[in-house]
Structure formats: C-alpha cells, structure tokens
Design a protein around this motif. Structure first.
Motif, PDB file in Angstrom:
ATOM      1  N   HIS A  54       9.905  24.279 -50.572  1.00 20.28           N
ATOM      2  CA  HIS A  54       9.938  23.883 -52.058  1.00 20.28           C
ATOM      3  C   HIS A  54       9.575  24.725 -53.130  1.00 20.28           C
ATOM      4  CE1 HIS A  54       8.911  20.130 -49.415  1.00 20.28           C
ATOM      5  NE2 HIS A  54       8.136  20.983 -48.797  1.00 20.28           N
ATOM      6  N   ASN A  55      10.617  24.799 -53.920  1.00 20.23           N
ATOM      7  CA  ASN A  55      10.604  25.480 -55.171  1.00 20.23           C
ATOM      8  C   ASN A  55       9.466  25.113 -56.311  1.00 20.23           C
ATOM      9  OD1 ASN A  55      12.604  27.180 -54.476  1.00 20.23           O
ATOM     10  ND2 ASN A  55      14.160  25.489 -54.923  1.00 20.23           N
ATOM     11  N   ILE A  56       8.542  25.937 -56.495  1.00 19.43           N
ATOM     12  CA  ILE A  56       7.464  25.414 -57.740  1.00 19.43           C
ATOM     13  C   ILE A  56       7.800  26.290 -59.133  1.00 19.43           C
ATOM     14  CG2 ILE A  56       5.155  24.988 -58.048  1.00 19.43           C
ATOM     15  CD1 ILE A  56       6.103  23.868 -55.282  1.00 19.43           C
ATOM     16  N   VAL A  57       7.554  25.617 -60.197  1.00 20.62           N
ATOM     17  CA  VAL A  57       7.398  26.599 -61.324  1.00 20.62           C
ATOM     18  C   VAL A  57       6.163  25.858 -62.215  1.00 20.62           C
ATOM     19  CG1 VAL A  57       9.975  26.609 -61.573  1.00 20.62           C
ATOM     20  CG2 VAL A  57       8.879  24.591 -62.516  1.00 20.62           C
ATOM     21  N   ALA A  58       5.473  27.028 -62.694  1.00 18.23           N
ATOM     22  CA  ALA A  58       4.223  26.505 -63.482  1.00 18.23           C
ATOM     23  C   ALA A  58       4.305  27.349 -64.780  1.00 18.23           C
ATOM     24  CB  ALA A  58       3.091  27.146 -62.544  1.00 18.23           C
ATOM     25  N   TRP A  59       3.654  26.851 -65.913  1.00 12.54           N
ATOM     26  CA  TRP A  59       3.832  27.176 -67.202  1.00 12.54           C
ATOM     27  C   TRP A  59       2.232  27.570 -67.602  1.00 12.54           C
ATOM     28  CZ3 TRP A  59       8.555  28.083 -69.565  1.00 12.54           C
ATOM     29  CH2 TRP A  59       9.628  27.338 -68.740  1.00 12.54           C
TER      30      TRP A  59
END
Length: 111
Positions: A54-59
């Motif tokens: 699963h690809n995860i992005v966080a800001w």
C-alpha cells in the motif's frame, strides 16, 4: 455515518525508508509503502501468506514525525483516506496510482 466515508486503517511494515520531500514554505511530504500480510490455508491445507503493498503519503507534522522516527521494517498503524490520481510517465504513458493519505500514524512493535 459521514465519518465512516472513505476511511482506511492499515497495520503493516515499511518496505524501505520513507522518502521525504521539503516543499516551498517549509512544508514536508513523506512517501512510503507498507506491506500487510494475510495468512490462510489453501485447499491442500498448506499455509499461504498473501502480501499486499500500500502506498502511503503524509503531509506536514505527520511527515516530520515519520522523517524522525519511522524507518524500514518498522510496524505502523496508519489511518487516512483513499485517493487515486494519474500522471504521465517519462515516455508519455498515462499511469494511475492509488494512495492512502495518512492523517494519523501510530508506531507499533519494538523493531
């Protein structure tokens, strides 16, 4: 019930160190992938493990925490929403990607 719309919760292990990008204005972006495993027995009674990535992005602040504390192999719990987007690769082909935009992260285990 509206709080349940487009909500994803995953527990898995990082496949490699997060990729951190410093954006204009000091904002950070963290990208990483986690593996989740499901184990079951097939018709022959053999144990089978199915691994999904699963690809995860966080800001922002979440990305800063990831940059400082999260590394390859760590087990994490991620909560966020599922998003899809498209882009053109270097050969001009349209590519599609589905990601979880992380709004909450919990570090698990002792790795």
């Amino acid at each position: 019930m509206s709080t349940l719309r487009n909500k994803v919760q995953l527990i898995g292990n990082l496949g490699k160190d997060p990729e951190i990008t410093n954006l204009d204005g000091g904002r950070k972006l963290a990208k990483f992938s986690i593996a989740t495993n499901e184990t079951y027995k097939n018709q022959k009674g053999e144990k089978v493990t199915d691994t999904q990535w699963h690809n995860i992005v966080a800001w922002g602040k979440t990305a800063e925490i990831i940059e400082n504390y999260v590394t390859k192999g760590k087990e994490v719990a991620v909560e966020g929403k599922l998003t899809s987007r498209s882009y053109d690769d270097k050969d001009g082909n349209k590519r599609y990607i589905t990601e979880v935009v992380c709004n909450e992260l919990v570090m698990l285990g002792s790795k």
